[in-house]
Write a protein that holds these residues in place. Structure first.
Motif, PDB file in Angstrom:
ATOM      1  N   PHE A 110      -4.324  -1.830  -0.219  1.00 54.64           N
ATOM      2  CA  PHE A 110      -5.045  -1.074   0.805  1.00 54.64           C
ATOM      3  C   PHE A 110      -6.486  -1.551   0.911  1.00 54.64           C
ATOM      4  O   PHE A 110      -7.060  -1.577   2.006  1.00 54.64           O
ATOM      5  CB  PHE A 110      -5.019   0.427   0.509  1.00 54.64           C
ATOM      6  N   LEU A 132      -4.489   5.678   4.870  1.00 54.52           N
ATOM      7  CA  LEU A 132      -4.071   5.685   3.464  1.00 54.52           C
ATOM      8  C   LEU A 132      -3.058   6.791   3.199  1.00 54.52           C
ATOM      9  O   LEU A 132      -2.008   6.560   2.578  1.00 54.52           O
ATOM     10  CB  LEU A 132      -5.293   5.854   2.561  1.00 54.52           C
ATOM     11  N   ARG A 133      -3.347   7.995   3.680  1.00 54.08           N
ATOM     12  CA  ARG A 133      -2.417   9.112   3.468  1.00 54.08           C
ATOM     13  C   ARG A 133      -1.101   8.888   4.201  1.00 54.08           C
ATOM     14  O   ARG A 133      -0.030   9.242   3.703  1.00 54.08           O
ATOM     15  CB  ARG A 133      -3.073  10.411   3.925  1.00 54.08           C
ATOM     16  N   GLU A 181       0.993   6.484   2.246  1.00 59.39           N
ATOM     17  CA  GLU A 181       1.502   7.118   1.027  1.00 59.39           C
ATOM     18  C   GLU A 181       2.685   8.038   1.321  1.00 59.39           C
ATOM     19  O   GLU A 181       3.578   8.208   0.480  1.00 59.39           O
ATOM     20  CB  GLU A 181       0.388   7.898   0.336  1.00 59.39           C
ATOM     21  N   ARG A 182       2.676   8.639   2.541  1.00 61.82           N
ATOM     22  CA  ARG A 182       3.762   9.565   2.885  1.00 61.82           C
ATOM     23  C   ARG A 182       5.056   8.823   3.194  1.00 61.82           C
ATOM     24  O   ARG A 182       6.136   9.246   2.778  1.00 61.82           O
ATOM     25  CB  ARG A 182       3.358  10.443   4.073  1.00 61.82           C
ATOM     26  N   ARG A 183       4.951   7.730   3.934  1.00 62.64           N
ATOM     27  CA  ARG A 183       6.166   6.983   4.294  1.00 62.64           C
ATOM     28  C   ARG A 183       5.788   5.558   4.678  1.00 62.64           C
ATOM     29  O   ARG A 183       4.674   5.302   5.145  1.00 62.64           O
ATOM     30  CB  ARG A 183       6.894   7.653   5.449  1.00 62.64           C
ATOM     31  N   ALA A 201       0.837  -1.209   0.000  1.00 62.87           N
ATOM     32  CA  ALA A 201       0.000   0.000   0.000  1.00 62.87           C
ATOM     33  C   ALA A 201       0.865   1.250   0.000  1.00 62.87           C
ATOM     34  O   ALA A 201       0.519   2.254  -0.643  1.00 62.87           O
ATOM     35  CB  ALA A 201      -0.928  -0.012   1.202  1.00 62.87           C
ATOM     36  N   ALA A 202       1.976   1.211   0.737  1.00 68.09           N
ATOM     37  CA  ALA A 202       2.878   2.361   0.765  1.00 68.09           C
ATOM     38  C   ALA A 202       3.514   2.607  -0.598  1.00 68.09           C
ATOM     39  O   ALA A 202       3.901   3.735  -0.915  1.00 68.09           O
ATOM     40  CB  ALA A 202       3.961   2.135   1.817  1.00 68.09           C
ATOM     41  N   ARG A 203       3.595   1.572  -1.413  1.00 68.66           N
ATOM     42  CA  ARG A 203       4.140   1.706  -2.770  1.00 68.66           C
ATOM     43  C   ARG A 203       3.065   2.129  -3.774  1.00 68.66           C
ATOM     44  O   ARG A 203       3.328   2.177  -4.968  1.00 68.66           O
ATOM     45  CB  ARG A 203       4.768   0.383  -3.210  1.00 68.66           C
ATOM     46  N   GLY A 204       1.858   2.381  -3.284  1.00 71.00           N
ATOM     47  CA  GLY A 204       0.790   2.864  -4.152  1.00 71.00           C
ATOM     48  C   GLY A 204      -0.156   1.807  -4.659  1.00 71.00           C
ATOM     49  O   GLY A 204      -0.984   2.088  -5.534  1.00 71.00           O
ATOM     50  N   ASP A 205      -0.077   0.601  -4.130  1.00 70.06           N
ATOM     51  CA  ASP A 205      -0.963  -0.481  -4.559  1.00 70.06           C
ATOM     52  C   ASP A 205      -2.310  -0.332  -3.851  1.00 70.06           C
ATOM     53  O   ASP A 205      -2.453  -0.668  -2.678  1.00 70.06           O
ATOM     54  CB  ASP A 205      -0.330  -1.837  -4.225  1.00 70.06           C
ATOM     55  N   ARG A 206      -3.301   0.173  -4.564  1.00 68.01           N
ATOM     56  CA  ARG A 206      -4.613   0.401  -3.971  1.00 68.01           C
ATOM     57  C   ARG A 206      -5.328  -0.913  -3.659  1.00 68.01           C
ATOM     58  O   ARG A 206      -6.175  -0.970  -2.770  1.00 68.01           O
ATOM     59  CB  ARG A 206      -5.467   1.267  -4.889  1.00 68.01           C
TER      60      ARG A 206
END
Length: 277
Positions: free
Chosen positions: A39, A76-77, A80-82, A31-36
């Protein structure tokens, strides 16, 4: 178009199926790598227990849904930040706790939490006794401190180990264990107060020991017993009425004292300033 949509849905389900088998940390990393989709798997795994936790803290389903939405959006945010530094589950519960506490504080700006907010989670209509027990339990829970209530819910409702409860509040596992014990002890004392005999409670009220009257057992009993609350109010109202009775004038009191002491055959002199109007 319908065939395309169905095919896309099938692909999405096939994509999500193996994700559900992954551990929390792997899902958080994806999820941190942008995999929705990762998440979405986190959401599917935790949105129900997080909602139950929020509604148990807030006592209101609508507020709990708002807190859950705030929690998952913040999660989620945050991912995404770290990348997540630590375990996912206590991190999510910490966010849910903070979101719920913020709602409680905002609500207290309008009205204090009271027993009217507790029984808003409705069991089935036929289970009247169960609804009453639930309302009583929620009232008791809301009489605990926020940390005690939260730690107990994390342990008994969500099944978190003490290490994760400690991580949620940034305290040691030993401190988390003690907090849960204190919460359980307080609830046991409240339950004993509910079962206390009315005659015992009224004698305590009549004795007037303020420390005892303010105790958890007495207040718990009064919260659920209208008869004993009426008895307490009767005591208070009588004291208020008696406080309105005017004191005798100082000169009359001095004359009465002189008359009484003179009748006993003694001699006396009033101390200057005493009983002087």
């Amino acid at each position: 178009m319908a065939d395309v949509a169905a095919a896309q849905g099938s692909v999405a389900r096939l994509r999500a199926a193996p994700l559900r088998l992954l551990g929390d940390e792997r899902l958080a990393d994806l999820a941190a790598r942008g995999d929705r989709h990762a998440f979405a798997a986190i959401y599917e795994r935790y949105h129900k227990p997080l909602y139950r936790y929020c509604v148990s803290l807030l006592g209101n389903p609508e507020d709990a849904r708002d807190a859950l939405q705030t929690t998952l959006l913040a999660a989620l945010r945050g991912l995404e930040r770290r990348p997540l530094d630590g375990a996912l589950r206590p991190w999510l519960y910490r966010i849910a706790h903070n979101a719920s506490v913020s709602q409680i504080r905002a609500r207290r700006d309008q009205a204090e939490l009271d027993e009217r907010t507790a029984p808003t989670v409705d069991p089935p209509e036929r289970a009247v006794a169960a609804r009453e027990r639930l309302g009583g339990l929620l009232r008791d829970l809301h009489s605990l401190s926020t940390r005690q209530r939260s730690a107990l819910l994390l342990r008994e409702l969500s099944g978190l180990p003490y290490a994760e409860i400690g991580a949620t509040f940034a305290i040691t596992p030993a401190a988390a264990r003690q907090t849960v014990f204190d919460a359980r002890s307080a609830l046991a004392e409240l339950a004993a107060g509910h079962d206390e005999q009315c005659s015992t409670i009224r004698r305590t009220l009549s004795d007037g020991d303020r420390r005892v009257v303010r105790g958890r057992r007495v207040r718990s009993h009064l919260a659920g017993c209208t008869t004993c609350r009426a008895f307490e109010e009767h005591l208070r109202s009588r004291l208020r009425v008696l406080a309105l009775v005017p004191a005798p004038p100082a000169a009359a009191a001095a004359a009465a004292l002189q008359s009484f002491l003179g009748a006993t055959g003694g001699s006396f002199a009033l101390v200057p300033g005493v009983l002087k109007g």
